[in-house]
Design a protein around this motif. Structure first.
Motif, short mmCIF file in Angstrom:
data_model
loop_
_atom_site.label_atom_id
_atom_site.label_comp_id
_atom_site.label_asym_id
_atom_site.label_seq_id
_atom_site.Cartn_x
_atom_site.Cartn_y
_atom_site.Cartn_z
N LEU A 180 1.30 -1.36 -0.08
CA LEU A 180 0.21 0.06 -0.35
C LEU A 180 1.00 1.15 0.00
N LEU A 181 2.11 1.32 0.55
CA LEU A 181 2.60 2.52 0.81
C LEU A 181 3.14 2.76 -0.14
N PHE A 182 3.74 1.64 -1.12
CA PHE A 182 4.79 1.92 -2.18
C PHE A 182 3.94 2.42 -3.74
N ALA A 183 2.34 2.02 -2.84
CA ALA A 183 1.22 2.24 -4.05
C ALA A 183 1.39 3.45 -4.29
N ILE A 184 1.94 4.03 -2.96
CA ILE A 184 1.45 5.65 -2.45
C ILE A 184 2.14 6.13 -3.06
N LEU A 185 3.37 6.04 -2.72
CA LEU A 185 4.54 6.60 -3.40
C LEU A 185 4.95 6.52 -4.63
N ARG A 213 3.97 20.04 -8.14
CA ARG A 213 4.89 19.43 -7.93
C ARG A 213 6.14 19.22 -7.35
N TYR A 214 6.49 20.04 -6.35
CA TYR A 214 7.64 20.27 -5.61
C TYR A 214 7.23 20.40 -4.40
N LEU A 215 5.61 20.96 -3.70
CA LEU A 215 4.96 20.28 -2.58
C LEU A 215 5.53 18.69 -2.80
N THR A 216 4.05 18.03 -3.31
CA THR A 216 4.14 16.46 -3.46
C THR A 216 5.41 15.60 -3.66
N LEU A 217 6.96 16.52 -4.15
CA LEU A 217 8.15 16.20 -3.56
C LEU A 217 8.80 16.00 -2.48
N ALA A 218 7.95 17.28 -1.10
CA ALA A 218 8.77 17.53 -0.69
C ALA A 218 7.56 16.68 0.96
N TYR A 219 6.48 16.40 0.51
CA TYR A 219 6.16 15.05 1.25
C TYR A 219 6.20 13.30 1.16
N LEU A 220 6.96 13.17 0.50
CA LEU A 220 7.54 11.54 -0.03
C LEU A 220 8.44 11.35 1.27
N PRO A 221 8.95 11.99 1.79
CA PRO A 221 9.70 11.00 3.27
C PRO A 221 8.67 11.32 4.09
N LEU A 222 7.86 12.43 4.02
CA LEU A 222 6.85 11.92 5.76
C LEU A 222 5.54 10.63 5.29
N MET A 223 5.56 10.52 4.26
CA MET A 223 4.53 9.16 3.72
C MET A 223 5.42 7.98 3.63
N ALA A 224 6.79 8.35 3.05
CA ALA A 224 7.74 6.73 3.58
C ALA A 224 8.14 7.01 5.27
N ALA A 225 7.58 7.57 6.24
CA ALA A 225 7.99 7.99 7.41
C ALA A 225 7.01 6.89 8.26
N THR A 226 6.18 6.85 7.51
CA THR A 226 4.35 5.89 7.91
C THR A 226 4.80 4.24 8.09
N LEU A 227 6.08 3.73 7.38
CA LEU A 227 5.99 2.42 7.24
C LEU A 227 6.17 1.74 8.30
N PRO A 228 5.51 1.10 8.56
CA PRO A 228 5.20 -0.18 10.89
C PRO A 228 5.72 -0.36 10.40
#
Length: 193
Positions: free
Chosen positions: A143-148, A178-193
């Motif tokens: 799920l997380l990789f699909a969202i990323l 585009r830049y905001l989306t790229l800026a949120y990538l690390p935050l999304m990756a940090a949700t890994l359980p």
């Protein structure tokens, strides 16, 4: 019925706007304020009528209020953080750039909503289990990789997405999105359980 209660405020606002569209009446700022004011009241009344709720015991209410209070404070701080950037741009760079940034920020603020939802989902799931199953980890990672991946796709096609949703006048917001989306990538990756 719980879905109706959870979304009653939004449903009431949608119906109010549809009434204006159906009547062909102009929708001005005062109408938007009135809809925002009366929407929660109607939503509560509809929810009370629809569910006819019974009140929980004191122990259950205390647990709910403790968790709800934490989630409420978290959500309020999140909203303030998400809205303050537009105000900073407005005061430092002016109204025109703030308008362009606001379009991109409105789109970009969708990502924290996904992140908050996933964090709540993972936290509740992990709290209930003493051990984490491999199946849960696989599904979560997929799920997380699909969202990323979708976020990267949105970043790549950001100008096109902005033009399709908001028209050519908002094209300047494409690069900001585009830049905001790229800026949120690390935050999304940090949700890994």
């Amino acid at each position: 019925s719980s879905m109706l209660v959870a979304n009653s405020y939004s449903i009431c606002r949608l119906f109010a706007i549809l009434v204006f569209i159906y009547l062909g009446a102009p929708f001005v700022a005062q109408d938007a304020v009135a809809v925002t004011l009366y929407g929660p009241i109607l939503g509560i009344l509809i929810a009370l009528y629809w569910l006819r709720p019974s009140w929980p015991s004191f122990a259950v209410a205390k647990k709910l209020l403790g968790f709800a209070g934490f989630m409420g404070l978290y959500r309020i701080s999140q909203i303030i953080a998400l809205r303050s950037d537009v105000q900073i741009v407005l005061t430092t760079l002016g109204a025109s750039i703030a308008g362009t940034y606001s379009v991109a920020a409105r789109m970009g603020n969708f990502y924290p909503l996904i992140i908050i939802t996933l964090n709540s989902l993972f936290a509740s799931r992990l709290r209930l289990q003493n051990t984490i199953s491999a199946n849960f980890i696989k599904k979560s990672l997929f799920l997380l990789f699909a969202i990323l991946f979708l976020m990267l796709l949105c970043a790549w096609q950001a100008p096109l997405i902005i033009k399709l949703l908001f028209g050519a006048k908002a094209a300047g917001a494409g690069l900001i999105y585009r830049y905001l989306t790229l800026a949120y990538l690390p935050l999304m990756a940090a949700t890994l359980p």
